[in-house]
Write a protein that holds these residues in place. Structure first.
Motif, PDB file in Angstrom:
ATOM      1  N   PRO A  63       5.405   3.777  10.086  1.00  0.00           N
ATOM      2  CA  PRO A  63       5.665   4.419   9.044  1.00  0.00           C
ATOM      3  C   PRO A  63       4.366   4.818   8.071  1.00  0.00           C
ATOM      4  CG  PRO A  63       6.959   2.624   9.274  1.00  0.00           C
ATOM      5  CD  PRO A  63       5.962   2.206  10.212  1.00  0.00           C
ATOM      6  N   SER A  64       4.321   5.987   7.471  1.00  0.00           N
ATOM      7  CA  SER A  64       3.164   6.350   6.630  1.00  0.00           C
ATOM      8  C   SER A  64       3.582   6.093   5.300  1.00  0.00           C
ATOM      9  CB  SER A  64       2.758   7.723   7.000  1.00  0.00           C
ATOM     10  OG  SER A  64       3.839   8.459   6.738  1.00  0.00           O
ATOM     11  N   GLY A  65       2.691   6.565   4.442  1.00  0.00           N
ATOM     12  CA  GLY A  65       2.980   6.380   2.975  1.00  0.00           C
ATOM     13  C   GLY A  65       2.197   5.066   2.532  1.00  0.00           C
ATOM     14  N   TYR A  66       1.922   4.418   3.329  1.00  0.00           N
ATOM     15  CA  TYR A  66       0.802   3.127   2.913  1.00  0.00           C
ATOM     16  C   TYR A  66      -0.452   3.393   3.936  1.00  0.00           C
ATOM     17  CZ  TYR A  66       3.626   1.182   6.723  1.00  0.00           C
ATOM     18  OH  TYR A  66       4.188   0.789   7.911  1.00  0.00           O
ATOM     19  N   LEU A  67      -1.592   2.494   3.358  1.00  0.00           N
ATOM     20  CA  LEU A  67      -2.708   2.662   4.274  1.00  0.00           C
ATOM     21  C   LEU A  67      -3.031   1.938   5.449  1.00  0.00           C
ATOM     22  CD1 LEU A  67      -4.980   3.482   1.124  1.00  0.00           C
ATOM     23  CD2 LEU A  67      -3.841   4.978   2.551  1.00  0.00           C
ATOM     24  N   TYR A  68      -2.233   0.511   5.403  1.00  0.00           N
ATOM     25  CA  TYR A  68      -2.664  -0.591   6.228  1.00  0.00           C
ATOM     26  C   TYR A  68      -1.338  -0.656   7.059  1.00  0.00           C
ATOM     27  CZ  TYR A  68      -6.523  -0.737   2.866  1.00  0.00           C
ATOM     28  OH  TYR A  68      -7.304  -0.233   2.089  1.00  0.00           O
ATOM     29  N   PRO A  69      -1.610  -1.134   8.164  1.00  0.00           N
ATOM     30  CA  PRO A  69      -0.273  -1.761   8.868  1.00  0.00           C
ATOM     31  C   PRO A  69       0.075  -2.974   8.406  1.00  0.00           C
ATOM     32  CG  PRO A  69      -2.559  -1.916  10.359  1.00  0.00           C
ATOM     33  CD  PRO A  69      -2.683  -1.275   9.078  1.00  0.00           C
ATOM     34  N   VAL A  70       1.352  -3.522   8.703  1.00  0.00           N
ATOM     35  CA  VAL A  70       1.886  -4.695   8.528  1.00  0.00           C
ATOM     36  C   VAL A  70       2.102  -5.594   9.519  1.00  0.00           C
ATOM     37  CG1 VAL A  70       3.768  -5.944   7.326  1.00  0.00           C
ATOM     38  CG2 VAL A  70       3.072  -3.721   6.518  1.00  0.00           C
ATOM     39  N   ASP A  71       1.173  -6.888   9.713  1.00  0.00           N
ATOM     40  CA  ASP A  71       1.462  -7.829  10.654  1.00  0.00           C
ATOM     41  C   ASP A  71       2.743  -8.240  10.739  1.00  0.00           C
ATOM     42  OD1 ASP A  71      -1.296  -7.406  11.532  1.00  0.00           O
ATOM     43  OD2 ASP A  71      -2.088  -8.982  10.084  1.00  0.00           O
ATOM     44  N   GLN A  72       3.015  -8.696  12.049  1.00  0.00           N
ATOM     45  CA  GLN A  72       4.447  -9.205  12.127  1.00  0.00           C
ATOM     46  C   GLN A  72       4.671 -10.602  11.353  1.00  0.00           C
ATOM     47  OE1 GLN A  72       6.923  -8.211  14.488  1.00  0.00           O
ATOM     48  NE2 GLN A  72       8.099  -9.668  13.535  1.00  0.00           N
ATOM     49  N   GLY A  73       5.753 -10.757  10.828  1.00  0.00           N
ATOM     50  CA  GLY A  73       6.018 -11.886  10.031  1.00  0.00           C
ATOM     51  C   GLY A  73       6.736 -13.094  10.833  1.00  0.00           C
ATOM     52  N   VAL A  74       6.198 -14.263  10.630  1.00  0.00           N
ATOM     53  CA  VAL A  74       6.431 -15.364  11.631  1.00  0.00           C
ATOM     54  C   VAL A  74       7.203 -16.329  10.550  1.00  0.00           C
ATOM     55  CG1 VAL A  74       5.629 -17.309  12.891  1.00  0.00           C
ATOM     56  CG2 VAL A  74       4.578 -14.832  13.069  1.00  0.00           C
ATOM     57  N   PRO A  75       8.071 -16.958  11.030  1.00  0.00           N
ATOM     58  CA  PRO A  75       8.798 -17.889  10.337  1.00  0.00           C
ATOM     59  C   PRO A  75       8.062 -18.973   9.897  1.00  0.00           C
ATOM     60  CG  PRO A  75      10.323 -17.727  12.106  1.00  0.00           C
ATOM     61  CD  PRO A  75       8.893 -16.669  12.263  1.00  0.00           C
ATOM     62  N   GLY A  76       7.827 -19.373   8.452  1.00  0.00           N
ATOM     63  CA  GLY A  76       6.875 -20.107   7.716  1.00  0.00           C
ATOM     64  C   GLY A  76       5.475 -19.955   7.538  1.00  0.00           C
ATOM     65  N   LYS A  77       5.297 -18.385   7.795  1.00  0.00           N
ATOM     66  CA  LYS A  77       3.979 -17.788   7.711  1.00  0.00           C
ATOM     67  C   LYS A  77       4.203 -16.751   6.323  1.00  0.00           C
ATOM     68  CE  LYS A  77       2.096 -20.021  10.780  1.00  0.00           C
ATOM     69  NZ  LYS A  77       1.158 -20.949  10.813  1.00  0.00           N
ATOM     70  N   LYS A  78       2.972 -16.262   5.911  1.00  0.00           N
ATOM     71  CA  LYS A  78       2.862 -15.167   4.983  1.00  0.00           C
ATOM     72  C   LYS A  78       2.476 -14.150   5.548  1.00  0.00           C
ATOM     73  CE  LYS A  78       1.849 -18.591   1.474  1.00  0.00           C
ATOM     74  NZ  LYS A  78       1.030 -18.836   0.309  1.00  0.00           N
ATOM     75  N   THR A  79       3.117 -12.729   4.908  1.00  0.00           N
ATOM     76  CA  THR A  79       2.799 -11.479   5.316  1.00  0.00           C
ATOM     77  C   THR A  79       2.144 -10.855   4.059  1.00  0.00           C
ATOM     78  OG1 THR A  79       4.554 -11.233   7.051  1.00  0.00           O
ATOM     79  CG2 THR A  79       3.680  -9.075   6.005  1.00  0.00           C
ATOM     80  N   TYR A  80       1.034 -10.256   4.410  1.00  0.00           N
ATOM     81  CA  TYR A  80       0.474  -9.659   3.340  1.00  0.00           C
ATOM     82  C   TYR A  80       0.365  -7.956   3.182  1.00  0.00           C
ATOM     83  CZ  TYR A  80      -1.845 -14.221   2.695  1.00  0.00           C
ATOM     84  OH  TYR A  80      -1.911 -15.483   2.478  1.00  0.00           O
ATOM     85  N   VAL A  81       0.911  -7.254   2.314  1.00  0.00           N
ATOM     86  CA  VAL A  81       0.709  -5.848   2.096  1.00  0.00           C
ATOM     87  C   VAL A  81       0.062  -5.593   1.058  1.00  0.00           C
ATOM     88  CG1 VAL A  81       2.286  -3.739   1.858  1.00  0.00           C
ATOM     89  CG2 VAL A  81       3.161  -5.951   3.032  1.00  0.00           C
ATOM     90  N   CYS A  82      -1.008  -4.810   1.362  1.00  0.00           N
ATOM     91  CA  CYS A  82      -2.182  -4.632   0.333  1.00  0.00           C
ATOM     92  C   CYS A  82      -2.173  -3.063   0.186  1.00  0.00           C
ATOM     93  CB  CYS A  82      -3.520  -5.150   0.597  1.00  0.00           C
ATOM     94  SG  CYS A  82      -3.390  -6.961   0.865  1.00  0.00           S
ATOM     95  N   GLY A  83      -2.628  -2.509  -1.024  1.00  0.00           N
ATOM     96  CA  GLY A  83      -3.176  -1.194  -1.023  1.00  0.00           C
ATOM     97  C   GLY A  83      -1.960  -0.311  -1.131  1.00  0.00           C
ATOM     98  N   GLU A  84      -0.694  -0.677  -1.498  1.00  0.00           N
ATOM     99  CA  GLU A  84       0.262   0.182  -1.378  1.00  0.00           C
ATOM    100  C   GLU A  84       0.073   1.316  -2.668  1.00  0.00           C
ATOM    101  OE1 GLU A  84       2.735   0.995   0.873  1.00  0.00           O
ATOM    102  OE2 GLU A  84       2.531  -0.510   1.966  1.00  0.00           O
ATOM    103  N   ARG A  85       0.356   2.530  -2.333  1.00  0.00           N
ATOM    104  CA  ARG A  85       0.007   3.510  -3.348  1.00  0.00           C
ATOM    105  C   ARG A  85       1.384   4.598  -3.259  1.00  0.00           C
ATOM    106  NH1 ARG A  85      -5.610   3.588  -1.171  1.00  0.00           N
ATOM    107  NH2 ARG A  85      -6.430   2.007  -2.503  1.00  0.00           N
ATOM    108  N   PRO A  86       1.530   5.374  -4.215  1.00  0.00           N
ATOM    109  CA  PRO A  86       2.718   6.207  -4.369  1.00  0.00           C
ATOM    110  C   PRO A  86       2.778   7.529  -3.571  1.00  0.00           C
ATOM    111  CG  PRO A  86       1.355   6.476  -6.207  1.00  0.00           C
ATOM    112  CD  PRO A  86       0.768   5.428  -5.449  1.00  0.00           C
ATOM    113  N   PHE A  87       2.441   7.634  -2.283  1.00  0.00           N
ATOM    114  CA  PHE A  87       2.536   8.628  -1.214  1.00  0.00           C
ATOM    115  C   PHE A  87       3.668   8.644  -0.409  1.00  0.00           C
ATOM    116  CE2 PHE A  87      -1.878   7.681  -2.233  1.00  0.00           C
ATOM    117  CZ  PHE A  87      -2.340   9.054  -2.631  1.00  0.00           C
ATOM    118  N   ASP A  88       4.285   9.681  -0.493  1.00  0.00           N
ATOM    119  CA  ASP A  88       5.464   9.713   0.621  1.00  0.00           C
ATOM    120  C   ASP A  88       5.138   9.699   2.097  1.00  0.00           C
ATOM    121  OD1 ASP A  88       4.547  12.213   1.474  1.00  0.00           O
ATOM    122  OD2 ASP A  88       6.259  13.495   0.315  1.00  0.00           O
TER     123      ASP A  88
END
Length: 147
Positions: free
Chosen positions: A26-51
């Motif tokens: 999906p677009s609208g953000y700049l960086y891919p999201v890594d798979q969330g793993v139980p007990g692990k953290k997922t970082y989403v950075c640089g989200e901006r207001p683009f469709d």
């Protein structure tokens, strides 16, 4: 021998072209999201207001841009089977001229946040930045989510 070289060249070219397929993200953000793993953290950075087409949404409207960023984050997290309720930390980077973010801006961000969170994240940070990627962009959001 010449036929073998032609066949080998064809095989290499086709395998290279397959290796460079771009995933449908999906677009609208700049960086891919890594798979969330139980007990692990997922970082989403640089989200901006683009469709999804890369168009800026709600130019000059901080509330509208914040809503679009949350929609992008919701979409990003869904790719790793997470929701906004999995967010434990959020950082707002708001375009401003002063070092501190004004109380009115913090109030506006809190009001928009209540539309997306039943329980607010454990850590909320708001920072003023002199510039974001483009002059019309008023906000960028980073989140940490945990399963």
């Amino acid at each position: 021998m010449r036929k073998a070289l032609i066949i080998l060249s064809w095989v290499l070219l086709t395998s290279c072209s397959k290796a460079q397929d771009i995933p449908d993200v999906p677009s609208g953000y700049l960086y891919p999201v890594d798979q969330g793993v139980p007990g692990k953290k997922t970082y989403v950075c640089g989200e901006r207001p683009f469709d999804t087409k890369g168009n800026l949404i709600a130019s000059g409207d901080l509330a509208g841009q914040t809503k679009q960023v949350f929609e992008n984050i919701k979409s990003s997290l869904s790719t790793v089977s997470m929701t906004l309720q999995d967010i434990i930390q959020i950082k707002y980077l708001v375009k401003g001229t002063s070092v501190e973010v004004g109380a009115d801006t913090v109030h506006l961000l809190n009001n928009v946040g209540t539309m997306y969170f039943t329980v607010p994240p454990q850590i909320i940070d708001v920072k003023s930045v002199p510039k974001i990627v483009r002059d019309e962009v008023l906000i960028e959001i980073e989140v940490i989510a945990a399963k």
